[in-house]
Design a protein around this motif. Structure first.
Motif, PDB file in Angstrom:
ATOM      1  N   ASP A 164       0.856  -1.191   0.000  1.00  0.00           N
ATOM      2  CA  ASP A 164       0.000   0.000   0.000  1.00  0.00           C
ATOM      3  C   ASP A 164       0.896   1.247   0.000  1.00  0.00           C
ATOM      4  O   ASP A 164       1.630   1.479   0.971  1.00  0.00           O
ATOM      5  N   PRO A 165       0.872   2.053  -1.051  1.00  0.00           N
ATOM      6  CA  PRO A 165       1.775   3.212  -1.133  1.00  0.00           C
ATOM      7  C   PRO A 165       1.551   4.228  -0.015  1.00  0.00           C
ATOM      8  O   PRO A 165       2.499   4.875   0.425  1.00  0.00           O
ATOM      9  N   ASP A 166       0.317   4.372   0.454  1.00  0.00           N
ATOM     10  CA  ASP A 166       0.046   5.321   1.532  1.00  0.00           C
ATOM     11  C   ASP A 166       0.691   4.861   2.837  1.00  0.00           C
ATOM     12  O   ASP A 166       1.249   5.668   3.594  1.00  0.00           O
ATOM     13  N   VAL A 167       0.619   3.562   3.093  1.00  0.00           N
ATOM     14  CA  VAL A 167       1.236   3.009   4.310  1.00  0.00           C
ATOM     15  C   VAL A 167       2.746   3.163   4.240  1.00  0.00           C
ATOM     16  O   VAL A 167       3.395   3.560   5.217  1.00  0.00           O
ATOM     17  N   LEU A 168       3.313   2.875   3.081  1.00  0.00           N
ATOM     18  CA  LEU A 168       4.763   3.020   2.922  1.00  0.00           C
ATOM     19  C   LEU A 168       5.199   4.465   3.086  1.00  0.00           C
ATOM     20  O   LEU A 168       6.211   4.757   3.733  1.00  0.00           O
ATOM     21  N   ALA A 169       4.442   5.397   2.509  1.00  0.00           N
ATOM     22  CA  ALA A 169       4.783   6.820   2.630  1.00  0.00           C
ATOM     23  C   ALA A 169       4.779   7.255   4.096  1.00  0.00           C
ATOM     24  O   ALA A 169       5.653   8.019   4.538  1.00  0.00           O
ATOM     25  N   GLU A 170       3.809   6.770   4.871  1.00  0.00           N
ATOM     26  CA  GLU A 170       3.759   7.075   6.301  1.00  0.00           C
ATOM     27  C   GLU A 170       4.967   6.490   7.016  1.00  0.00           C
ATOM     28  O   GLU A 170       5.545   7.114   7.909  1.00  0.00           O
ATOM     29  N   GLN A 171       5.335   5.258   6.619  1.00  0.00           N
ATOM     30  CA  GLN A 171       6.509   4.637   7.231  1.00  0.00           C
ATOM     31  C   GLN A 171       7.777   5.415   6.915  1.00  0.00           C
ATOM     32  O   GLN A 171       8.643   5.578   7.769  1.00  0.00           O
ATOM     33  N   PHE A 172       7.892   5.907   5.691  1.00  0.00           N
ATOM     34  CA  PHE A 172       9.089   6.668   5.318  1.00  0.00           C
ATOM     35  C   PHE A 172       9.242   7.899   6.205  1.00  0.00           C
ATOM     36  O   PHE A 172      10.351   8.238   6.637  1.00  0.00           O
ATOM     37  N   ALA A 173       8.137   8.594   6.449  1.00  0.00           N
ATOM     38  CA  ALA A 173       8.183   9.781   7.312  1.00  0.00           C
ATOM     39  C   ALA A 173       8.633   9.397   8.717  1.00  0.00           C
ATOM     40  O   ALA A 173       9.432  10.110   9.346  1.00  0.00           O
ATOM     41  N   GLU A 174       8.137   8.252   9.217  1.00  0.00           N
ATOM     42  CA  GLU A 174       8.529   7.784  10.549  1.00  0.00           C
ATOM     43  C   GLU A 174       9.991   7.367  10.572  1.00  0.00           C
ATOM     44  O   GLU A 174      10.711   7.617  11.545  1.00  0.00           O
ATOM     45  N   ILE A 175      10.461   6.746   9.503  1.00  0.00           N
ATOM     46  CA  ILE A 175      11.871   6.333   9.409  1.00  0.00           C
ATOM     47  C   ILE A 175      12.780   7.554   9.462  1.00  0.00           C
ATOM     48  O   ILE A 175      13.800   7.559  10.144  1.00  0.00           O
ATOM     49  N   ARG A 176      12.413   8.612   8.732  1.00  0.00           N
ATOM     50  CA  ARG A 176      13.221   9.832   8.768  1.00  0.00           C
ATOM     51  C   ARG A 176      13.215  10.456  10.147  1.00  0.00           C
ATOM     52  O   ARG A 176      14.214  11.031  10.591  1.00  0.00           O
ATOM     53  N   ARG A 177      12.112  10.349  10.847  1.00  0.00           N
ATOM     54  CA  ARG A 177      12.006  10.950  12.179  1.00  0.00           C
ATOM     55  C   ARG A 177      12.869  10.213  13.196  1.00  0.00           C
ATOM     56  O   ARG A 177      13.618  10.832  13.959  1.00  0.00           O
ATOM     57  N   ARG A 178      12.783   8.872  13.186  1.00  0.00           N
ATOM     58  CA  ARG A 178      13.491   8.118  14.221  1.00  0.00           C
ATOM     59  C   ARG A 178      14.878   7.647  13.777  1.00  0.00           C
ATOM     60  O   ARG A 178      15.700   7.255  14.607  1.00  0.00           O
TER      61      ARG A 178
END
Length: 273
Positions: A179-193
């Motif tokens: 799901d591209p939306d789920v992945l995009a959310e994960q990318f933002a979290e990856i950059r944060r943490r």
């Protein structure tokens, strides 16, 4: 005691100023005059001249035919002595061994390819009898798959992320996220943490955490990962490992010449800012 303290501070200041001078040189400005260096560093011409004399004596700079200055022979000698890592794999291997010993699980280094895929460069295997062992060295792998792929893709320029998310996204395991939306959310979290996690998303029964490695320009160049069997990798343990992997990956980034400022610029571009 006070006199010794003043001398120590003066010595440190001289080192700081010498480093500032060295940072002025680059591919676009291989030679600089004293006035150029004074303007670039904010130091007086007399201070720059004094420092250049000491740096020249130690091989850090050399004087050119037209009485300008360039990087000296000692810098080149150090670069070719083997003491400075030649590339991502060389820089990562000692760190991987320490990471394996720290976590008890297999640690690996992955490189980002110009094609937009990744490859496993090397690994340091866990001592556990049941362990993760990479076998696909040099085999191009799609970026969204697994923690290493997500750790790389999350720090690529925003436009590149959007291209990949448009698909097709292959589902290689039941837990693979497509799901591209789920992945995009994960990318933002990856950059944060600062690290990515994957639970059996690419390989059955294997969980992994990965953190990006940045090159001297600040662009993501690869990543480090720790992975192991699902039964030894609950979420809490993965989160603990994530912080350790992120610290280890940054130590490799520094060996490759990355700076916090360059990394932050790259991260901002990855977030579409």
């Amino acid at each position: 005691m006070q006199e010794r303290g003043r001398k120590a501070r003066g010595s440190v200041q001289s080192i700081d100023r010498a480093v500032a001078i060295l940072k002025c040189f680059g591919a676009r400005v291989p030679e600089l005059g004293i006035s150029d260096l004074a303007r670039a560093t904010g130091l007086s011409t007399s201070t720059v001249h004094r420092l250049l004399l000491a740096m020249q004596e130690n091989g850090l700079v050399r004087q050119t035919a037209d009485r300008r200055y360039a990087i000296g022979p000692l810098v080149a000698q150090l670069a070719h002595s083997g003491g400075i890592p030649a590339g991502l794999r060389d820089a990562a291997l000692p760190v991987l061994r320490a990471l394996r010993d720290d976590t008890g699980e297999t640690a690996a280094v992955h490189e980002l390819l110009p094609s937009g895929q990744r490859v496993v460069l090397d690994q340091v295997e866990s001592h556990h009898q049941l362990r993760r062992t990479y076998t696909e060295f040099g085999l191009p792998l799609a970026l969204p798959l697994g923690a290493p792929g997500k750790a790389l893709l999350a720090f690529l320029p925003f436009e590149r992320q959007q291209e990949v998310l448009k698909g097709p996204l292959e589902k290689v395991q039941p837990a693979t996220i497509t799901d591209p939306d789920v992945l995009a959310e994960q990318f933002a979290e990856i950059r944060r943490r600062g690290y990515a996690m994957s639970r059996t998303e690419r390989t059955a029964g294997i969980c992994s955490v990965a953190a990006p490695v940045f090159g001297h320009s600040g662009a993501v160049a690869g990543c480090l990962s720790v992975s192991g069997p699902e039964l030894r990798m609950p979420v809490e343990r993965m989160e603990e490992f994530g912080m350790r992997v992120a610290e280890a990956a940054w130590s490799v980034s520094e060996l490759l010449g990355a700076t916090p400022a360059a990394r932050d610029r790259s991260t901002a571009l990855a977030g579409g800012r």
